[in-house]
Design a protein around this motif. Structure first.
Motif: not given
Length: 139
Positions: A20-21, A27-28, A36-37, A114-116
């Motif tokens: 899930f992470s 997605r984030g 972070f989440i 995405l890399i960040f």
């Protein structure tokens, strides 16, 4: 903790939470969520496993020292910010590579955001699990 039920359930939970992470991370970078989440969910899964099995098994699950994870994450995030400087853009400007399509068509767009986010993910996982390992080893 010496609970057979908790030990068994923690093995299942850690896999689900890590999966899930990664979903939240992927997605984030374009929508709410992100490194972070996703890192917090991954660290929570690792912590649940560590509470059931002990800090030694938590270190074994991570395979890399938490301090090293934090360092790799920081370097990854800084590199993603420095990449645009090679094209005379500002620090942390988003750059994308479109695989299988152009910018206007639907395709797989990978970019520096995405890399960040991957760097932030690694920093959070390493930092939170490192703190919990240190606390667990003190007890």
């Amino acid at each position: 903790m010496n609970s057979l039920i908790f030990s068994t359930i923690s093995r299942l939970l850690v896999g689900l939470m890590l999966l899930f992470s990664v979903f939240l991370l992927w997605r984030g970078h374009n929508e709410p969520g992100g490194g972070f989440i996703g890192g917090l969910v991954a660290a929570a899964g690792i912590i649940v496993y560590g509470l059931a099995e002990g800090p030694g098994m938590m270190r074994k699950l991570l395979r890399i020292a938490p301090q090293t994870l934090v360092l790799i994450g920081l370097l990854t995030s800084v590199v993603s910010g420095l990449l645009p400087l090679l094209q005379d853009s500002s620090f942390l400007t988003g750059m994308w590579l479109f695989i299988g399509a152009t910018e206007t068509e639907k395709g797989l767009g990978l970019g520096t955001p995405l890399i960040f986010d991957i760097g932030v993910y690694l920093v959070v996982v390493g930092g939170v699990s490192g703190m919990v390992i240190a606390l667990e080893e003190e007890l």
